[in-house]
Design a protein around this motif. Sequence first.
Motif, PDB file in Angstrom:
ATOM      1  N   SER A   1       0.821  -1.197   0.000  1.00 39.73           N
ATOM      2  CA  SER A   1       0.000   0.000   0.000  1.00 39.73           C
ATOM      3  C   SER A   1       0.865   1.262   0.000  1.00 39.73           C
ATOM      4  O   SER A   1       0.597   2.207  -0.736  1.00 39.73           O
ATOM      5  N   GLN A   2       1.899   1.296   0.841  1.00 38.86           N
ATOM      6  CA  GLN A   2       2.796   2.441   0.896  1.00 38.86           C
ATOM      7  C   GLN A   2       3.541   2.624  -0.419  1.00 38.86           C
ATOM      8  O   GLN A   2       3.726   3.745  -0.885  1.00 38.86           O
ATOM      9  N   HIS A   3       3.966   1.523  -1.038  1.00 41.27           N
ATOM     10  CA  HIS A   3       4.662   1.591  -2.320  1.00 41.27           C
ATOM     11  C   HIS A   3       3.749   2.223  -3.376  1.00 41.27           C
ATOM     12  O   HIS A   3       4.187   3.079  -4.152  1.00 41.27           O
ATOM     13  N   ARG A   4       2.495   1.810  -3.407  1.00 44.90           N
ATOM     14  CA  ARG A   4       1.553   2.371  -4.388  1.00 44.90           C
ATOM     15  C   ARG A   4       1.316   3.853  -4.157  1.00 44.90           C
ATOM     16  O   ARG A   4       1.243   4.634  -5.100  1.00 44.90           O
ATOM     17  N   LYS A   5       1.197   4.246  -2.894  1.00 47.67           N
ATOM     18  CA  LYS A   5       1.012   5.666  -2.572  1.00 47.67           C
ATOM     19  C   LYS A   5       2.201   6.479  -3.061  1.00 47.67           C
ATOM     20  O   LYS A   5       2.035   7.510  -3.701  1.00 47.67           O
ATOM     21  N   HIS A   6       3.403   6.014  -2.745  1.00 45.87           N
ATOM     22  CA  HIS A   6       4.604   6.751  -3.152  1.00 45.87           C
ATOM     23  C   HIS A   6       4.749   6.791  -4.666  1.00 45.87           C
ATOM     24  O   HIS A   6       5.165   7.802  -5.222  1.00 45.87           O
ATOM     25  N   ARG A   7       4.385   5.703  -5.339  1.00 46.49           N
ATOM     26  CA  ARG A   7       4.423   5.688  -6.809  1.00 46.49           C
ATOM     27  C   ARG A   7       3.428   6.707  -7.358  1.00 46.49           C
ATOM     28  O   ARG A   7       3.700   7.407  -8.325  1.00 46.49           O
ATOM     29  N   GLY A   8       2.280   6.791  -6.732  1.00 45.76           N
ATOM     30  CA  GLY A   8       1.274   7.775  -7.142  1.00 45.76           C
ATOM     31  C   GLY A   8       1.756   9.200  -6.977  1.00 45.76           C
ATOM     32  O   GLY A   8       1.621  10.032  -7.872  1.00 45.76           O
TER      33      GLY A   8
END
Length: 162
Positions: A24-31
């Motif tokens: 979830s954190q990885h997706r947020k940072h990618r966003g």
Amino acid sequence: MKATHVRLRIGQNNAHQSGYNMVSQHRKHRGYRTQKCVAEYLKKWFPYADSAGAGRQGSDVTGVPFDIEVKPRSAFQPKEWLDQTRKRADGKLSIVVMRFNGQGEDAAEYGAMLRFSDLVQLLNKVDYAEWFQEPSRCEGCGTWLIADYKYCTKCKDHNASL
């Protein structure tokens, strides 16, 4: 067979929950990073373009005269995304910018999507019907040539057919 209960200490996560949070954190940072890449790319033409950041309602890029929704996703839900931008566009042109899996941080390579009626309106505003000429191909590399190019912009050769 007896059910086994695992007791966790306060503050301790199980492996599944911990893995989910990491993804979830990885997706947020990618966003966030994708929004920033799009804003930086747009600064060439719109110097006040800026990433809206996290948790803000509305356009993902501010300082531009249109509404942008940035989607760095593997799931493809185009109707949902177009509906999302149409609801908030408030008369502005709404564009969905899509960063697909495997794409780096060069926003020029991202995909973009808009409603067909918006595309036709844009083409009419730039008087595309008057501007349009029958395209031809470069004899050297096969690139499409439009307008009044006397040479191919890709291979830089003059075209004997022009």
